[in-house]
Design a protein around this motif. Sequence first.
Motif, PDB file in Angstrom:
ATOM      1  N   ALA A  62      -1.233   9.472  -2.977  1.00 43.99           N
ATOM      2  CA  ALA A  62      -2.363  10.214  -2.413  1.00 43.99           C
ATOM      3  C   ALA A  62      -1.917  11.263  -1.405  1.00 43.99           C
ATOM      4  N   GLY A  63      -0.582  11.386  -1.159  1.00 45.36           N
ATOM      5  CA  GLY A  63      -0.095  12.367  -0.212  1.00 45.36           C
ATOM      6  C   GLY A  63      -0.309  11.967   1.231  1.00 45.36           C
ATOM      7  N   LEU A  64      -0.409  10.682   1.466  1.00 45.58           N
ATOM      8  CA  LEU A  64      -0.646  10.179   2.818  1.00 45.58           C
ATOM      9  C   LEU A  64       0.624   9.550   3.365  1.00 45.58           C
ATOM     10  N   MET A  85       0.793  -1.221   0.000  1.00 48.80           N
ATOM     11  CA  MET A  85       0.000   0.000   0.000  1.00 48.80           C
ATOM     12  C   MET A  85       0.834   1.284   0.000  1.00 48.80           C
ATOM     13  N   SER A  86       2.168   1.170   0.241  1.00 44.26           N
ATOM     14  CA  SER A  86       3.005   2.375   0.332  1.00 44.26           C
ATOM     15  C   SER A  86       2.971   3.214  -0.935  1.00 44.26           C
ATOM     16  N   PRO A  87       3.113   2.623  -2.155  1.00 44.78           N
ATOM     17  CA  PRO A  87       3.080   3.478  -3.355  1.00 44.78           C
ATOM     18  C   PRO A  87       1.761   4.247  -3.496  1.00 44.78           C
ATOM     19  N   GLN A  88       0.635   3.600  -3.208  1.00 39.78           N
ATOM     20  CA  GLN A  88      -0.657   4.288  -3.323  1.00 39.78           C
ATOM     21  C   GLN A  88      -0.784   5.411  -2.305  1.00 39.78           C
ATOM     22  N   SER A  89      -0.275   5.173  -1.087  1.00 44.04           N
ATOM     23  CA  SER A  89      -0.387   6.203  -0.047  1.00 44.04           C
ATOM     24  C   SER A  89       0.474   7.421  -0.393  1.00 44.04           C
TER      25      SER A  89
END
Length: 397
Positions: free
Chosen positions: A380-382, A373-377
């Motif tokens: 998304a700036g999370l 999930m790190s690349p998606q976060s």
Amino acid sequence: NYLNVPICLVSLVDEKRQWFKSRHGLDAQETHRDMAFCAHTILTDEPLVVPDASLDDRFVENLLVTGDLNVQFYAGVPLSLTDNIRVGTLCVIDHKPRELVAKEREFLMDMAAVIVDQFKLRQALSDVREAALQREFDQGEIRDQARRADIVLETFVDGIVTIDANGIVHSFNPGAERIFGYVPAEVIGQNVKMLMPEPYKARHDAYLSAYLTTGEAKIIGRGRELVGLNKNGTKFPMELGISEMKIDDVTMFTGIVRDITEKQQFLYQIESARAIAEKANLAKSEFLSSMSHELRTPMNSVLGFSQILLTDPDHPLTDDQMESVHQISNAGKHLLELINDVLDLSRIEAGKVELKIENLSLKDLLSDCYHLMSPQSKTAGLTLELQAFEDCTVAAD
């Protein structure tokens, strides 16, 4: 007058009193039983004669003797409706002592017999009136029950048809009218096979004759689905139940008919929907199978290249590159597992899925999720963090 006495009484005696059903020469209507001469008379079937009450130890101190009534002479005959039931007396009273000669005694007994006959006649008339009233009540009840039965037959949704041993229709209720399209006048007196299409129509009389001869039933006493024939010539599916009955030793049969056209249409719709659902399920399974093949091929290539990158000695990776390739490999493996899970849907629907419970490292599981999930976060700036914790295992599929 015949006995030349001033008082004559017809008395009835109950538990506590005697009361005078008929009286002459006396104004009183009743006396207490304790002082009644008649209470002694009814103890036997023989007349009781007291020539001089003032000399009789049973009555010498009786208030009827010492009081204003001044009873000195008493003669009474018990009134017996049966041998064991003496209800009262016929008695005569005089204010002076006297004897009762045999002729007078016989006359008094004859008059008592006449009174008993009047009692019995009145009882008989009362019984006749009561029986007549009961008969009228019973007839009213029978009429009411018949009317209620007619109302039930008239309002019954199903058709009710009664026939005799020859198959001749005797009754045809409104429910049968609605089902077959005939009015009762068109059916009553006719053979019931007019309501059947071929081949039932041609076989009916033989079926009925065989049952009456052998007692072996094919439909009678059971329910089954058959085909009926409407007046307009159309055939329709129906449920038929037939029961046998005896009316004054005459064999009759009652058939209860239900039009099941709508029921069969509903069942057909259900069967059609089930077939459509099975077809759709088969198409879904075929789609999943095809899709899994299409997804597995490129994913296996990705995993293969990641393994080459990780194991190529001529072109070693930096630590950051090594970590990224590991993430690609883990993500690819996870995606393959998802593809396998999708394929398991068909096995779940068929009830054939088997769970494989294993001990899993919670730390490894969360780490895989973190790297996946790190690349998606980041996109998304999370900020996604995985804090350190002591590892533990869970039992899961």
